[in-house]
Scaffold this motif. Structure first.
Motif, PDB file in Angstrom:
ATOM      1  N   LYS A   2       0.847  -1.187   0.000  1.00 37.20           N
ATOM      2  CA  LYS A   2       0.000   0.000   0.000  1.00 37.20           C
ATOM      3  C   LYS A   2       0.885   1.241   0.000  1.00 37.20           C
ATOM      4  O   LYS A   2       1.798   1.360   0.812  1.00 37.20           O
ATOM      5  N   ARG A   4       1.293   5.257   0.518  1.00 41.64           N
ATOM      6  CA  ARG A   4       0.669   6.378   1.229  1.00 41.64           C
ATOM      7  C   ARG A   4       1.558   7.599   1.103  1.00 41.64           C
ATOM      8  O   ARG A   4       2.775   7.495   1.036  1.00 41.64           O
ATOM      9  N   SER A  16       5.760   3.101   0.163  1.00 44.52           N
ATOM     10  CA  SER A  16       5.056   1.849  -0.087  1.00 44.52           C
ATOM     11  C   SER A  16       5.478   0.814   0.946  1.00 44.52           C
ATOM     12  O   SER A  16       6.671   0.521   1.090  1.00 44.52           O
ATOM     13  N   LEU A  17       4.490   0.309   1.677  1.00 42.45           N
ATOM     14  CA  LEU A  17       4.720  -0.732   2.678  1.00 42.45           C
ATOM     15  C   LEU A  17       3.567  -1.722   2.642  1.00 42.45           C
ATOM     16  O   LEU A  17       2.449  -1.362   2.270  1.00 42.45           O
ATOM     17  N   GLU A  19       0.582  -3.786   4.262  1.00 44.89           N
ATOM     18  CA  GLU A  19      -0.417  -3.337   5.238  1.00 44.89           C
ATOM     19  C   GLU A  19      -0.016  -3.702   6.671  1.00 44.89           C
ATOM     20  O   GLU A  19      -0.220  -2.926   7.604  1.00 44.89           O
ATOM     21  N   TRP A  22       2.309  -1.091   7.927  1.00 42.57           N
ATOM     22  CA  TRP A  22       1.581   0.148   8.261  1.00 42.57           C
ATOM     23  C   TRP A  22       0.915  -0.004   9.628  1.00 42.57           C
ATOM     24  O   TRP A  22       0.972   0.897  10.462  1.00 42.57           O
ATOM     25  N   ASP A  23       0.279  -1.147   9.867  1.00 43.05           N
ATOM     26  CA  ASP A  23      -0.394  -1.387  11.149  1.00 43.05           C
ATOM     27  C   ASP A  23       0.604  -1.362  12.299  1.00 43.05           C
ATOM     28  O   ASP A  23       0.349  -0.748  13.344  1.00 43.05           O
ATOM     29  N   LEU A  25       3.557   0.067  12.311  1.00 42.37           N
ATOM     30  CA  LEU A  25       4.098   1.421  12.426  1.00 42.37           C
ATOM     31  C   LEU A  25       3.150   2.309  13.221  1.00 42.37           C
ATOM     32  O   LEU A  25       3.581   3.085  14.080  1.00 42.37           O
ATOM     33  N   LYS A  26       1.854   2.180  12.965  1.00 46.58           N
ATOM     34  CA  LYS A  26       0.855   2.934  13.736  1.00 46.58           C
ATOM     35  C   LYS A  26       0.936   2.593  15.214  1.00 46.58           C
ATOM     36  O   LYS A  26       0.868   3.474  16.073  1.00 46.58           O
ATOM     37  N   VAL A  36       2.013   9.021  13.088  1.00 48.05           N
ATOM     38  CA  VAL A  36       2.767   8.190  12.150  1.00 48.05           C
ATOM     39  C   VAL A  36       3.724   9.065  11.350  1.00 48.05           C
ATOM     40  O   VAL A  36       4.890   8.713  11.143  1.00 48.05           O
ATOM     41  N   SER A  52      11.422   3.182   2.782  1.00 50.26           N
ATOM     42  CA  SER A  52      10.542   2.053   3.084  1.00 50.26           C
ATOM     43  C   SER A  52      11.297   0.965   3.844  1.00 50.26           C
ATOM     44  O   SER A  52      10.781   0.403   4.820  1.00 50.26           O
TER      45      SER A  52
END
Length: 72
Positions: A2, A4, A16-17, A19, A22-23, A25-26, A36, A52
């Motif tokens: 994904k 962002r 681009s990472l 998902e 991303w979760d 990282l959050k 973030v 990335s």
């Protein structure tokens, strides 16, 4: 994968990472009381290669540093 958009030093860029990263990282950002975007800016300031990849390594190190049996 994904992609962002994030702001780094006031300049938009895309990252681009997967998902799952991303979760994670959050979760790392939340645990540190950061957005973030603020965490990505921090990672960007110390990276030597691809952003990335630097984010993935940062997330991995954060997960490895958790005490055994920790949920987050």
């Amino acid at each position: 994968m994904k992609k962002r958009s994030v702001l780094i030093a006031g300049h938009p860029t895309s990252v681009s990472l997967e998902e799952e990263f991303w979760d994670a990282l959050k979760a790392v950002a939340q645990a540190r009381g950061l957005s973030v975007n603020a965490l990505i800016e921090e990672i960007d300031q110390t990276r030597t290669g691809n952003l990335s990849s630097a984010i993935r390594v940062h997330v991995l190190k954060a997960v490895q540093a958790r005490p055994p049996g920790s949920d987050g």
